[in-house]
Scaffold this motif. Structure first.
Motif, PDB file in Angstrom:
ATOM      1  N   SER A 228      -8.698  16.894  -4.750  1.00 48.34           N
ATOM      2  CA  SER A 228      -9.786  16.560  -5.661  1.00 48.34           C
ATOM      3  C   SER A 228     -10.082  15.068  -5.635  1.00 48.34           C
ATOM      4  CB  SER A 228      -9.411  16.984  -7.075  1.00 48.34           C
ATOM      5  OG  SER A 228      -8.375  16.148  -7.535  1.00 48.34           O
ATOM      6  N   ALA A 229     -10.953  14.701  -6.524  1.00 50.39           N
ATOM      7  CA  ALA A 229     -11.338  13.301  -6.629  1.00 50.39           C
ATOM      8  C   ALA A 229     -10.182  12.424  -7.101  1.00 50.39           C
ATOM      9  CB  ALA A 229     -12.515  13.156  -7.581  1.00 50.39           C
ATOM     10  N   SER A 230      -9.209  13.008  -7.788  1.00 48.15           N
ATOM     11  CA  SER A 230      -8.096  12.188  -8.271  1.00 48.15           C
ATOM     12  C   SER A 230      -7.251  11.662  -7.122  1.00 48.15           C
ATOM     13  CB  SER A 230      -7.236  12.967  -9.264  1.00 48.15           C
ATOM     14  OG  SER A 230      -6.670  14.083  -8.654  1.00 48.15           O
ATOM     15  N   GLN A 231      -7.082  12.426  -6.042  1.00 53.66           N
ATOM     16  CA  GLN A 231      -6.361  11.918  -4.873  1.00 53.66           C
ATOM     17  C   GLN A 231      -7.143  10.783  -4.224  1.00 53.66           C
ATOM     18  OE1 GLN A 231      -5.716  15.449  -2.503  1.00 53.66           O
ATOM     19  NE2 GLN A 231      -3.525  15.329  -2.904  1.00 53.66           N
ATOM     20  N   PHE A 232      -8.445  10.959  -4.123  1.00 55.83           N
ATOM     21  CA  PHE A 232      -9.295   9.926  -3.550  1.00 55.83           C
ATOM     22  C   PHE A 232      -9.210   8.639  -4.368  1.00 55.83           C
ATOM     23  CE2 PHE A 232     -13.503   7.854  -3.671  1.00 55.83           C
ATOM     24  CZ  PHE A 232     -13.573   7.422  -2.367  1.00 55.83           C
ATOM     25  N   LEU A 233      -9.360   8.762  -5.684  1.00 55.97           N
ATOM     26  CA  LEU A 233      -9.350   7.580  -6.540  1.00 55.97           C
ATOM     27  C   LEU A 233      -7.980   6.926  -6.615  1.00 55.97           C
ATOM     28  CD1 LEU A 233     -11.664   8.823  -9.411  1.00 55.97           C
ATOM     29  CD2 LEU A 233     -12.196   7.169  -7.616  1.00 55.97           C
ATOM     30  N   SER A 234      -6.909   7.711  -6.572  1.00 56.58           N
ATOM     31  CA  SER A 234      -5.580   7.093  -6.613  1.00 56.58           C
ATOM     32  C   SER A 234      -5.288   6.347  -5.314  1.00 56.58           C
ATOM     33  CB  SER A 234      -4.506   8.135  -6.900  1.00 56.58           C
ATOM     34  OG  SER A 234      -4.368   9.029  -5.825  1.00 56.58           O
ATOM     35  N   GLY A 235      -5.721   6.871  -4.177  1.00 58.54           N
ATOM     36  CA  GLY A 235      -5.562   6.148  -2.913  1.00 58.54           C
ATOM     37  C   GLY A 235      -6.366   4.868  -2.884  1.00 58.54           C
TER      38      GLY A 235
ATOM     39  N   ALA B 226       0.842  -1.202   0.000  1.00 59.41           N
ATOM     40  CA  ALA B 226       0.000   0.000   0.000  1.00 59.41           C
ATOM     41  C   ALA B 226       0.875   1.249   0.000  1.00 59.41           C
ATOM     42  CB  ALA B 226      -0.939  -0.012   1.199  1.00 59.41           C
ATOM     43  N   ALA B 227       1.873   1.288   0.868  1.00 55.06           N
ATOM     44  CA  ALA B 227       2.772   2.443   0.900  1.00 55.06           C
ATOM     45  C   ALA B 227       3.523   2.589  -0.418  1.00 55.06           C
ATOM     46  CB  ALA B 227       3.751   2.312   2.061  1.00 55.06           C
ATOM     47  N   THR B 228       3.977   1.482  -0.962  1.00 55.10           N
ATOM     48  CA  THR B 228       4.719   1.517  -2.226  1.00 55.10           C
ATOM     49  C   THR B 228       3.852   2.032  -3.364  1.00 55.10           C
ATOM     50  OG1 THR B 228       6.082  -0.343  -1.507  1.00 55.10           O
ATOM     51  CG2 THR B 228       6.036   0.130  -3.864  1.00 55.10           C
ATOM     52  N   PHE B 229       2.653   1.478  -3.514  1.00 56.03           N
ATOM     53  CA  PHE B 229       1.792   1.887  -4.621  1.00 56.03           C
ATOM     54  C   PHE B 229       1.276   3.312  -4.446  1.00 56.03           C
ATOM     55  CE2 PHE B 229       0.836  -2.837  -5.327  1.00 56.03           C
ATOM     56  CZ  PHE B 229       1.888  -2.955  -6.226  1.00 56.03           C
ATOM     57  N   LEU B 230       1.067   3.739  -3.213  1.00 59.93           N
ATOM     58  CA  LEU B 230       0.651   5.121  -2.999  1.00 59.93           C
ATOM     59  C   LEU B 230       1.740   6.096  -3.440  1.00 59.93           C
ATOM     60  CD1 LEU B 230      -1.162   4.748   0.409  1.00 59.93           C
ATOM     61  CD2 LEU B 230      -2.173   5.706  -1.659  1.00 59.93           C
ATOM     62  N   TYR B 231       2.996   5.727  -3.219  1.00 59.85           N
ATOM     63  CA  TYR B 231       4.103   6.581  -3.646  1.00 59.85           C
ATOM     64  C   TYR B 231       4.377   6.477  -5.146  1.00 59.85           C
ATOM     65  CZ  TYR B 231       5.366   8.079   1.005  1.00 59.85           C
ATOM     66  OH  TYR B 231       5.345   8.664   2.246  1.00 59.85           O
ATOM     67  N   LEU B 232       4.079   5.321  -5.747  1.00 63.66           N
ATOM     68  CA  LEU B 232       4.379   5.128  -7.158  1.00 63.66           C
ATOM     69  C   LEU B 232       3.321   5.677  -8.104  1.00 63.66           C
ATOM     70  CD1 LEU B 232       5.896   1.541  -7.252  1.00 63.66           C
ATOM     71  CD2 LEU B 232       7.084   3.719  -7.453  1.00 63.66           C
TER      72      LEU B 232
END
Length: 166
Positions: free
Chosen positions: A105-112, A87-93
């Motif tokens: 915005s919604a893009s931060q929500f959807l990327s998380g 989770a930490a890796t993919f959130l940073y990548l």
């Protein structure tokens, strides 16, 4: 120099990836704990939507001791450990430069949310391949369970990613 031209820094807020990773650690730490798992099994109805969801949150269960002496505590807890790491890796990548353009915005929500879903699926597959003596089919089937968990619990990580700087 006018006071309005100063660069604005947001030192009180963490990064979107950092807050999402911290939320993943808390979610796995609390909802995967033996105490929560026991409570969810004893006090929820698996045939109701709320009970099913509360039991699903307990999916990345970790234990303080192993019931199976062949597999140590690490083998039992590998799925939960890998979930937090991935989770930490993919959130940073994920493409944070694109998310940074539209902060909050919604893009931060959807990327998380997407990062947590992918992390749950990959962690489950890797843990199944490393610790199971089962078939590849069984590993693929448990990966489906991990992806389901990530999809239904990932919105929590998505909410935690909101508002942080990229």
């Amino acid at each position: 120099m006018a006071l309005t031209n100063r660069p604005r820094t947001v030192s009180g807020y963490g990064t979107a990836a950092g807050t999402g990773a911290f939320a993943a650690l808390i979610l796995v730490g609390v909802c995967g704990s033996p105490w929560y798992v026991g409570w969810a099994e004893d006090h929820t109805d698996p045939n109701s939507a709320g009970g099913w969801f509360l039991r699903l949150l307990a999916w990345p269960a970790w234990r303080l001791h192993s019931a199976d002496p062949e597999h140590g505590v690490l083998a039992t807890d590998l799925r939960a450990i890998l979930l937090v790491v991935f989770a930490a890796t993919f959130l940073y990548l994920l493409p944070t430069s694109q998310v940074a353009r539209v902060q909050g915005s919604a893009s931060q929500f959807l990327s998380g949310w997407a990062a947590y879903t992918l992390a749950a699926a990959v962690a489950t597959l890797l843990a199944a391949l490393l610790t199971s003596d089962g078939s590849l089919l069984a590993a693929f089937q448990t990966t489906g369970t991990g992806a389901t968990y990530g999809f239904f619990a990932g919105w929590i990580i998505g909410l935690a990613s909101l508002g942080g700087r990229a």
